[in-house]
Design a protein around this motif. Structure first.
Motif, PDB file in Angstrom:
ATOM      1  N   UNK A 170       0.821  -1.216   0.000  1.00  0.00           N
ATOM      2  CA  UNK A 170       0.000   0.000   0.000  1.00  0.00           C
ATOM      3  C   UNK A 170       0.856   1.268   0.000  1.00  0.00           C
ATOM      4  N   UNK A 171       0.354   2.298  -0.654  1.00  0.00           N
ATOM      5  CA  UNK A 171       1.004   3.610  -0.630  1.00  0.00           C
ATOM      6  C   UNK A 171       0.816   4.192   0.769  1.00  0.00           C
ATOM      7  N   UNK A 172       1.908   4.717   1.310  1.00  0.00           N
ATOM      8  CA  UNK A 172       1.849   5.347   2.617  1.00  0.00           C
ATOM      9  C   UNK A 172       1.945   6.860   2.439  1.00  0.00           C
ATOM     10  N   UNK A 173       0.930   7.558   2.923  1.00  0.00           N
ATOM     11  CA  UNK A 173       0.907   9.021   2.876  1.00  0.00           C
ATOM     12  C   UNK A 173       1.072   9.521   4.302  1.00  0.00           C
ATOM     13  N   UNK A 174       2.114  10.305   4.517  1.00  0.00           N
ATOM     14  CA  UNK A 174       2.359  10.882   5.830  1.00  0.00           C
ATOM     15  C   UNK A 174       2.203  12.387   5.734  1.00  0.00           C
ATOM     16  N   UNK A 175       1.328  12.946   6.560  1.00  0.00           N
ATOM     17  CA  UNK A 175       1.202  14.390   6.609  1.00  0.00           C
ATOM     18  C   UNK A 175       2.282  14.907   7.553  1.00  0.00           C
TER      19      UNK A 175
END
Length: 95
Positions: free
Chosen positions: A84-89
């Motif tokens: 899965x793509x991991x998006x970190x703000x």
């Protein structure tokens, strides 16, 4: 709003994924609200791509993800992803 996307790719799909992302850089950077959109391959040679992106607000971020060219890359990712793509703000900088 600043994000770091971490994208793990299948080794045999890495080059195609890099070309696809490179193909939307100019259009993305021209979008209203885009302050940065910088894709980087992992320095260790692994089939991982990072995208550092900064947007003026959530509406600009959401607008980017609704664009046909962005959605087309996401659609192609379905076959390219090794996880899965991991998006970190990210919070505002320290300095």
């Amino acid at each position: 709003m600043t994000y770091l996307a971490e994208i793990d790719l299948k080794s045999d799909c890495f080059d195609a994924a890099c070309r696809a992302v490179a193909g939307i850089v100019s259009a993305t950077r021209a979008e209203t609200g885009c302050e940065r959109f910088d894709p980087h391959p992992a320095a260790d040679g692994s089939p991982r791509l990072y995208i550092y992106e900064r947007w003026t607000d959530r509406a600009a971020f959401d607008h980017h993800h609704a664009q046909d060219y962005t959605r087309a890359v996401f659609k192609r990712y379905e076959d390219w992803l090794a996880g899965p793509v991991r998006m970190t703000e990210l919070a505002d900088g320290l300095a």
